[in-house]
Design a protein around this motif. Sequence first.
Motif, PDB file in Angstrom:
ATOM      1  N   VAL A   1       0.908  -0.954  -0.079  1.00  0.00           N
ATOM      2  CA  VAL A   1       0.116  -0.148  -0.134  1.00  0.00           C
ATOM      3  C   VAL A   1       0.795   1.216  -0.281  1.00  0.00           C
ATOM      4  O   VAL A   1       0.788   2.119  -0.555  1.00  0.00           O
ATOM      5  CB  VAL A   1      -1.193  -0.046   1.156  1.00  0.00           C
ATOM      6  N   THR A   2       1.668   1.614   0.754  1.00  0.00           N
ATOM      7  CA  THR A   2       2.697   2.467   0.382  1.00  0.00           C
ATOM      8  C   THR A   2       3.369   2.308   0.064  1.00  0.00           C
ATOM      9  O   THR A   2       3.696   3.755  -0.951  1.00  0.00           O
ATOM     10  CB  THR A   2       3.714   2.078   2.004  1.00  0.00           C
ATOM     11  N   ASN A   3       4.062   1.747  -1.234  1.00  0.00           N
ATOM     12  CA  ASN A   3       4.655   1.686  -2.702  1.00  0.00           C
ATOM     13  C   ASN A   3       3.338   2.027  -3.903  1.00  0.00           C
ATOM     14  O   ASN A   3       3.963   3.228  -4.265  1.00  0.00           O
ATOM     15  CB  ASN A   3       5.461   0.334  -2.843  1.00  0.00           C
ATOM     16  N   LEU A   4       2.682   1.880  -3.872  1.00  0.00           N
ATOM     17  CA  LEU A   4       1.551   1.828  -4.189  1.00  0.00           C
ATOM     18  C   LEU A   4       0.872   3.595  -3.740  1.00  0.00           C
ATOM     19  O   LEU A   4       0.972   4.540  -5.515  1.00  0.00           O
ATOM     20  CB  LEU A   4       0.460   1.494  -4.211  1.00  0.00           C
ATOM     21  N   HIS A   5       0.763   3.755  -3.073  1.00  0.00           N
ATOM     22  CA  HIS A   5       0.453   5.664  -2.794  1.00  0.00           C
ATOM     23  C   HIS A   5       1.751   6.447  -3.271  1.00  0.00           C
ATOM     24  O   HIS A   5       1.446   7.102  -4.002  1.00  0.00           O
ATOM     25  CB  HIS A   5       0.430   5.654  -0.920  1.00  0.00           C
ATOM     26  N   ARG A   6       3.364   5.896  -3.208  1.00  0.00           N
ATOM     27  CA  ARG A   6       4.078   6.525  -3.369  1.00  0.00           C
ATOM     28  C   ARG A   6       4.747   6.509  -4.994  1.00  0.00           C
ATOM     29  O   ARG A   6       4.468   7.863  -5.162  1.00  0.00           O
ATOM     30  CB  ARG A   6       5.877   6.094  -3.101  1.00  0.00           C
ATOM     31  N   GLU A   7       3.786   5.826  -5.677  1.00  0.00           N
ATOM     32  CA  GLU A   7       3.868   5.944  -7.185  1.00  0.00           C
ATOM     33  C   GLU A   7       3.141   6.418  -7.764  1.00  0.00           C
ATOM     34  O   GLU A   7       3.025   7.205  -8.509  1.00  0.00           O
ATOM     35  CB  GLU A   7       3.721   3.826  -7.352  1.00  0.00           C
ATOM     36  N   ILE A   8       1.319   6.321  -7.457  1.00  0.00           N
ATOM     37  CA  ILE A   8       0.581   6.938  -7.555  1.00  0.00           C
ATOM     38  C   ILE A   8       0.552   9.115  -7.213  1.00  0.00           C
ATOM     39  O   ILE A   8       0.483   9.460  -8.619  1.00  0.00           O
ATOM     40  CB  ILE A   8      -0.750   7.079  -6.748  1.00  0.00           C
ATOM     41  N   THR A   9       1.559   9.375  -6.086  1.00  0.00           N
ATOM     42  CA  THR A   9       1.962  10.294  -5.847  1.00  0.00           C
ATOM     43  C   THR A   9       2.973  10.624  -7.027  1.00  0.00           C
ATOM     44  O   THR A   9       3.094  11.625  -7.334  1.00  0.00           O
ATOM     45  CB  THR A   9       2.475  10.464  -4.245  1.00  0.00           C
ATOM     46  N   MET A  10       3.893  10.308  -7.165  1.00  0.00           N
ATOM     47  CA  MET A  10       5.068  10.865  -8.016  1.00  0.00           C
ATOM     48  C   MET A  10       4.645  10.703  -9.266  1.00  0.00           C
ATOM     49  O   MET A  10       4.597  11.995 -10.362  1.00  0.00           O
ATOM     50  CB  MET A  10       6.130   9.457  -8.136  1.00  0.00           C
ATOM     51  N   ARG A  11       3.209   9.586  -9.638  1.00  0.00           N
ATOM     52  CA  ARG A  11       3.145  10.186 -10.625  1.00  0.00           C
ATOM     53  C   ARG A  11       2.000  11.392 -11.261  1.00  0.00           C
ATOM     54  O   ARG A  11       2.526  12.423 -11.995  1.00  0.00           O
ATOM     55  CB  ARG A  11       1.537   8.606 -11.287  1.00  0.00           C
ATOM     56  N   ALA A  12       1.569  11.569 -10.219  1.00  0.00           N
ATOM     57  CA  ALA A  12       0.832  12.274 -10.436  1.00  0.00           C
ATOM     58  C   ALA A  12       1.005  13.930  -9.933  1.00  0.00           C
ATOM     59  O   ALA A  12       1.209  14.725 -10.916  1.00  0.00           O
ATOM     60  CB  ALA A  12      -0.283  12.680  -9.014  1.00  0.00           C
ATOM     61  N   LEU A  13       2.704  14.076  -9.440  1.00  0.00           N
ATOM     62  CA  LEU A  13       3.414  15.009  -9.215  1.00  0.00           C
ATOM     63  C   LEU A  13       4.016  15.385 -11.016  1.00  0.00           C
ATOM     64  O   LEU A  13       4.347  16.145 -12.100  1.00  0.00           O
ATOM     65  CB  LEU A  13       4.255  15.104  -8.665  1.00  0.00           C
ATOM     66  N   GLU A  14       4.419  14.108 -11.464  1.00  0.00           N
ATOM     67  CA  GLU A  14       4.739  14.733 -12.971  1.00  0.00           C
ATOM     68  C   GLU A  14       3.726  15.164 -14.096  1.00  0.00           C
ATOM     69  O   GLU A  14       4.291  15.935 -15.097  1.00  0.00           O
ATOM     70  CB  GLU A  14       5.597  12.377 -13.552  1.00  0.00           C
ATOM     71  N   ASN A  15       2.669  14.887 -13.343  1.00  0.00           N
ATOM     72  CA  ASN A  15       1.474  15.050 -14.527  1.00  0.00           C
ATOM     73  C   ASN A  15       1.057  16.366 -14.332  1.00  0.00           C
ATOM     74  O   ASN A  15       0.698  17.218 -15.342  1.00  0.00           O
ATOM     75  CB  ASN A  15       0.065  14.418 -14.339  1.00  0.00           C
TER      76      ASN A  15
END
Length: 39
Positions: free
Chosen positions: A20-34
Amino acid sequence: MQIRYLCEAHPDLSMLCTKVTNLHREITMRALENETQTH
């Protein structure tokens, strides 16, 4: 914060907490990239 409490209260769920923690980090990083691509 809720996942942190869950992990501390239930050590047997550590693998789930990690995922869950890794998934949250990945989603957050992609959102920042967008965000940086659109501005």
